[in-house]
Write a protein that holds these residues in place. Sequence first.
Motif, PDB file in Angstrom:
ATOM      1  N   LYS A  24       0.874  -1.122  -0.025  1.00 22.79           N
ATOM      2  CA  LYS A  24      -0.006  -0.115  -0.008  1.00 22.79           C
ATOM      3  C   LYS A  24       0.872   1.317  -0.102  1.00 22.79           C
ATOM      4  CE  LYS A  24      -3.501   2.291   2.627  1.00 22.79           C
ATOM      5  NZ  LYS A  24      -3.863   3.169   1.424  1.00 22.79           N
ATOM      6  N   LEU A  25       2.047   1.183   0.646  1.00 20.60           N
ATOM      7  CA  LEU A  25       2.971   2.336   0.744  1.00 20.60           C
ATOM      8  C   LEU A  25       3.434   2.699  -0.642  1.00 20.60           C
ATOM      9  CD1 LEU A  25       4.345   4.246   2.794  1.00 20.60           C
ATOM     10  CD2 LEU A  25       6.379   2.748   2.886  1.00 20.60           C
ATOM     11  N   ILE A  26       3.826   1.497  -1.314  1.00 24.68           N
ATOM     12  CA  ILE A  26       4.232   1.742  -2.553  1.00 24.68           C
ATOM     13  C   ILE A  26       3.316   2.217  -3.536  1.00 24.68           C
ATOM     14  CG2 ILE A  26       5.017   0.576  -4.889  1.00 24.68           C
ATOM     15  CD1 ILE A  26       6.598  -1.461  -2.771  1.00 24.68           C
ATOM     16  N   GLY A  36       2.464   5.875  -2.793  1.00 23.39           N
ATOM     17  CA  GLY A  36       3.612   6.533  -3.181  1.00 23.39           C
ATOM     18  C   GLY A  36       3.643   6.943  -4.821  1.00 23.39           C
ATOM     19  N   LEU A  37       3.253   5.887  -5.682  1.00 16.45           N
ATOM     20  CA  LEU A  37       3.469   5.932  -7.023  1.00 16.45           C
ATOM     21  C   LEU A  37       2.207   6.556  -7.548  1.00 16.45           C
ATOM     22  CD1 LEU A  37       4.280   2.264  -7.967  1.00 16.45           C
ATOM     23  CD2 LEU A  37       5.778   4.129  -7.832  1.00 16.45           C
ATOM     24  N   GLY A  38       1.150   6.652  -6.864  1.00 17.97           N
ATOM     25  CA  GLY A  38      -0.172   7.442  -7.277  1.00 17.97           C
ATOM     26  C   GLY A  38      -0.165   8.853  -6.884  1.00 17.97           C
ATOM     27  N   ALA A  39       0.737   9.381  -6.135  1.00 14.12           N
ATOM     28  CA  ALA A  39       0.724  10.779  -5.395  1.00 14.12           C
ATOM     29  C   ALA A  39       0.783  11.975  -6.143  1.00 14.12           C
ATOM     30  CB  ALA A  39       1.613  10.838  -4.146  1.00 14.12           C
ATOM     31  N   GLY A  40       1.108  11.499  -7.579  1.00 13.03           N
ATOM     32  CA  GLY A  40       1.307  12.710  -8.258  1.00 13.03           C
ATOM     33  C   GLY A  40       0.178  13.211  -9.192  1.00 13.03           C
ATOM     34  N   ARG A  41      -0.824  12.894  -8.861  1.00  9.27           N
ATOM     35  CA  ARG A  41      -2.117  13.505  -9.575  1.00  9.27           C
ATOM     36  C   ARG A  41      -2.064  14.775 -10.001  1.00  9.27           C
ATOM     37  NH1 ARG A  41      -6.823  11.032 -11.329  1.00  9.27           N
ATOM     38  NH2 ARG A  41      -8.389  12.310 -11.830  1.00  9.27           N
ATOM     39  N   ARG A  76      12.920   5.525  -3.764  1.00 11.47           N
ATOM     40  CA  ARG A  76      13.170   4.057  -3.478  1.00 11.47           C
ATOM     41  C   ARG A  76      13.966   3.643  -2.407  1.00 11.47           C
ATOM     42  NH1 ARG A  76      16.452   2.853  -7.208  1.00 11.47           N
ATOM     43  NH2 ARG A  76      16.232   0.666  -7.409  1.00 11.47           N
ATOM     44  N   ARG A  77      14.756   4.500  -2.069  1.00 12.93           N
ATOM     45  CA  ARG A  77      15.619   4.394  -0.868  1.00 12.93           C
ATOM     46  C   ARG A  77      14.807   4.299   0.401  1.00 12.93           C
ATOM     47  NH1 ARG A  77      19.830   8.728  -1.450  1.00 12.93           N
ATOM     48  NH2 ARG A  77      17.880  10.083  -2.027  1.00 12.93           N
ATOM     49  N   GLU A  78      13.647   5.020   0.513  1.00 15.46           N
ATOM     50  CA  GLU A  78      12.973   4.965   1.597  1.00 15.46           C
ATOM     51  C   GLU A  78      11.933   3.773   1.794  1.00 15.46           C
ATOM     52  OE1 GLU A  78       8.996   7.584   3.459  1.00 15.46           O
ATOM     53  OE2 GLU A  78      10.202   8.344   1.732  1.00 15.46           O
ATOM     54  N   ILE A  79      11.290   3.270   0.545  1.00 14.65           N
ATOM     55  CA  ILE A  79      10.885   2.306   0.507  1.00 14.65           C
ATOM     56  C   ILE A  79      11.522   1.075   0.957  1.00 14.65           C
ATOM     57  CG2 ILE A  79       9.681   0.523  -1.099  1.00 14.65           C
ATOM     58  CD1 ILE A  79       8.050   2.947  -0.729  1.00 14.65           C
ATOM     59  N   ARG A  80      12.830   0.902   0.297  1.00 17.90           N
ATOM     60  CA  ARG A  80      13.699  -0.170   0.859  1.00 17.90           C
ATOM     61  C   ARG A  80      14.092  -0.290   2.488  1.00 17.90           C
ATOM     62  NH1 ARG A  80      16.647  -3.862  -1.746  1.00 17.90           N
ATOM     63  NH2 ARG A  80      16.091  -2.867  -3.878  1.00 17.90           N
ATOM     64  N   GLY A  81      14.016   0.959   2.959  1.00 16.89           N
ATOM     65  CA  GLY A  81      14.318   1.077   4.144  1.00 16.89           C
ATOM     66  C   GLY A  81      13.110   0.749   5.227  1.00 16.89           C
ATOM     67  N   VAL A  82      11.986   1.014   4.555  1.00 17.77           N
ATOM     68  CA  VAL A  82      10.939   0.420   5.157  1.00 17.77           C
ATOM     69  C   VAL A  82      10.651  -1.119   5.244  1.00 17.77           C
ATOM     70  CG1 VAL A  82       8.467   0.194   5.258  1.00 17.77           C
ATOM     71  CG2 VAL A  82       9.308   2.594   4.863  1.00 17.77           C
ATOM     72  N   PHE A 120      -0.724  13.998   6.255  1.00 16.05           N
ATOM     73  CA  PHE A 120       0.047  12.886   6.494  1.00 16.05           C
ATOM     74  C   PHE A 120      -0.193  11.512   5.714  1.00 16.05           C
ATOM     75  CE2 PHE A 120      -0.861  15.262  10.437  1.00 16.05           C
ATOM     76  CZ  PHE A 120       0.391  15.113  11.037  1.00 16.05           C
ATOM     77  N   GLU A 121       0.904  10.757   5.180  1.00 12.29           N
ATOM     78  CA  GLU A 121       0.704   9.651   4.276  1.00 12.29           C
ATOM     79  C   GLU A 121       1.192   8.523   4.711  1.00 12.29           C
ATOM     80  OE1 GLU A 121       3.013  11.524   0.874  1.00 12.29           O
ATOM     81  OE2 GLU A 121       1.168  12.484   0.104  1.00 12.29           O
ATOM     82  N   PRO A 122       0.760   7.343   4.468  1.00 13.46           N
ATOM     83  CA  PRO A 122      -0.084   7.255   3.381  1.00 13.46           C
ATOM     84  C   PRO A 122      -1.767   7.181   3.878  1.00 13.46           C
ATOM     85  CG  PRO A 122       0.562   5.084   4.074  1.00 13.46           C
ATOM     86  CD  PRO A 122       1.381   5.955   4.782  1.00 13.46           C
ATOM     87  N   GLY A 123      -2.769   6.803   3.478  1.00 11.21           N
ATOM     88  CA  GLY A 123      -4.082   6.502   3.890  1.00 11.21           C
ATOM     89  C   GLY A 123      -3.959   5.398   5.028  1.00 11.21           C
ATOM     90  N   PRO A 124      -4.921   5.494   5.886  1.00  9.97           N
ATOM     91  CA  PRO A 124      -4.795   4.442   6.989  1.00  9.97           C
ATOM     92  C   PRO A 124      -5.396   3.107   6.376  1.00  9.97           C
ATOM     93  CG  PRO A 124      -6.671   5.981   7.224  1.00  9.97           C
ATOM     94  CD  PRO A 124      -5.868   6.450   6.144  1.00  9.97           C
ATOM     95  N   PRO A 125      -5.010   1.998   6.801  1.00 12.40           N
ATOM     96  CA  PRO A 125      -5.617   0.933   6.293  1.00 12.40           C
ATOM     97  C   PRO A 125      -7.029   0.436   7.032  1.00 12.40           C
ATOM     98  CG  PRO A 125      -3.917   0.343   8.035  1.00 12.40           C
ATOM     99  CD  PRO A 125      -4.004   1.539   7.608  1.00 12.40           C
ATOM    100  N   ALA A 126      -7.799  -0.543   6.346  1.00 12.87           N
ATOM    101  CA  ALA A 126      -9.061  -0.598   6.877  1.00 12.87           C
ATOM    102  C   ALA A 126      -9.107  -0.933   8.156  1.00 12.87           C
ATOM    103  CB  ALA A 126      -9.874  -1.676   5.778  1.00 12.87           C
ATOM    104  N   GLU A 127      -8.317  -1.570   8.766  1.00  7.73           N
ATOM    105  CA  GLU A 127      -8.385  -2.305  10.141  1.00  7.73           C
ATOM    106  C   GLU A 127      -8.024  -1.195  11.286  1.00  7.73           C
ATOM    107  OE1 GLU A 127      -4.334  -3.794   8.473  1.00  7.73           O
ATOM    108  OE2 GLU A 127      -6.293  -3.258   7.526  1.00  7.73           O
TER     109      GLU A 127
END
Length: 227
Positions: free
Chosen positions: A9-11, A14-19, A32-38, A193-200
Amino acid sequence: MDGRGYLEKLISDGLGAGRGQPPAGRLSGFDRREIRGVAIGLVAAGALGQEEADRILADLDVTLQRSGRLNVVHAEASASATFAPVARHAGTERPEWRQAIEEPPRPVLRQVVSLAGRTLEAGELTADLVSLEVWSAFVVLTMAQEGFDPRRMRERFALRTRWRAWDDAGTQYRAGGGGGSGSHGLLVERRTFEPGPPAEARLLTVAVESADGEATVPIPLPADPPG
């Protein structure tokens, strides 16, 4: 915590944030480095298997490559806490990620949580909370400060504050942009704040730290209405 679901979901977010941005600039804020760190953190915490993390990261690189956003993919360490070299996974393009790059989805407003009557006090930062907007890809905290002098707008936003947020499902949120406008003696400020919260997720905690104080605000997240 569902480490796989969180990372994917984070990916996707992030990929869709540029609308609304030109195609060339849509991924300017995607790191990508941040994603790899997560991914490394999730593996270290036992929330995600190393092989699965490596596969997700390989899929991300292939998707970026085929969309023309990543020209050269260098061999990198595995998504493990020790950075031990491993054989590189082949990777598969994710259609949903490719679509997020090419046609960023329109953010969907899921809930608006009223925070009327609650306040935030962290040193010089004192404000009345207004609401929390829960969007599919982010959340927005709105607050208001009474008796604000427009001539001190620059001074107000020069305050050194650090914003953080997390939820009870294990999601760590990145503090995004903030802004405000003044009218009728009020400064109304919005913090994203990003991303959106998960359903749970059922409880979001927002924390702010300033030079002379800190505060945390727990905010219940209602379940999405059926349908």
